[in-house]
Design an enzyme around this catalytic site. Sequence first.
Site, short mmCIF file in Angstrom:
data_model
loop_
_atom_site.label_atom_id
_atom_site.label_comp_id
_atom_site.label_asym_id
_atom_site.label_seq_id
_atom_site.Cartn_x
_atom_site.Cartn_y
_atom_site.Cartn_z
N LYS A 54 0.84 -1.20 0.00
CA LYS A 54 0.00 0.00 0.00
C LYS A 54 0.87 1.25 0.00
CE LYS A 54 -3.91 -2.21 2.22
NZ LYS A 54 -4.48 -2.70 3.46
N GLN A 98 -4.99 -1.38 9.71
CA GLN A 98 -4.91 -2.73 9.14
C GLN A 98 -5.55 -3.73 10.11
OE1 GLN A 98 -3.47 -3.40 5.99
NE2 GLN A 98 -4.28 -5.44 6.30
N ASP A 121 -11.65 2.90 4.22
CA ASP A 121 -12.06 1.50 4.19
C ASP A 121 -13.58 1.37 4.33
OD1 ASP A 121 -10.65 -0.75 3.69
OD2 ASP A 121 -9.97 -1.10 5.75
#
Length: 297
Positions: A54, A98, A121
């Site tokens: 990422k 994460q 997200d």
Amino acid sequence: MSAERIDGKAFAAKLRERVGAQANTFAEQTGRKPGLAVVLVGEDPASEVYVRAKGKATIAAGMASFEHRLAADTDQQTLIDLVERLNADEAVDGILVQLPLPKHLDEKAVIATIDPNKDVDGITPTNAGRLVLGMDTLVSCTPLGCLLLLRDLFDDLSGLDAVVIGRSILFGKPMAQLLLSENCTVTMAHSRTRDLKSLLRRADIVVAAVGVPNLIRGDWLKPGSVVLDGGINRLDPEPGEAKGRIVGDVAYDEATEHVRAITPVPGGVGATTIAVLLRNTLVAAYRNEGLEVLQDL
Ligand code: NAP
């Protein structure tokens, strides 16, 4: 019949190109780059790989990458304090914590701390609620990637029968909501579903979000259907292999004999996720500056 192989890598490369071009425009307009902060707690090897990938992709797209690595025994308040600092940081447009977090941390409380305007997200209660209400919002990257792939394959998704297998907050549930917003007739299947096979026999679209290797057999699928296989499963190594192969939730070779199009694993759904994360970060950056996104992303 031999199915079309849906090329997630090629799709992602084009999306990254569009996002990169518009990130440059954003920098010219505002004098700063869009910024993505990724928070990793602990040293889970799979998460390490994702976080590195990422960071690299963010920089390659002309954005600023901020990585925060915390020890596995980090306490709840330290993590919450970091998220709050990132919420307040004007250089940060997107925050990605994460998952999964180590067991001693309260994942829901951490997620709820993320500023919804930076929730790239799409998992804060606010953004999940906005999706259900059909409001414009930031949507979880993997299901949004699936939807973008489907829009490339169908002129109109309206009225199609879709089955989503899996009901996680990051994948199955938002996927079903997105398909519902496109006027599909959506069925959600999960581990307690009684007869998955009969549901799949009538599905025009199947999205597999399970995590069980080769669960779905080719002859369960409706002839001519489109299958997006989100599963990422590592098999045990065969003799002579150092690592086992990565496969999806759908028995790919069998499925290609029945369906119109299918994503391979790897190189399908998984390949789109980071590109969509960059897209979401750019959209968040424009909104955080009170500007309109110029290009259709
Ligand atoms: P998850 O949270 O473990 O959810 C799995 C879902 O599958 C659950 O809803 C579970 O049902 C359902 N399930 C389990 N066994 C089943 C069975 N035999 N029949 C029908 N449904 C079954 O997993 P996730 O995070 O959604 O991830 C799913 C898969 O997608 C994994 O392979 C993951 O690696 C992959 N993934 C890929 C990406 C990407 O491409 N970047 C991103 C996220 C996830 P219950 O709810 O009843 O337990």
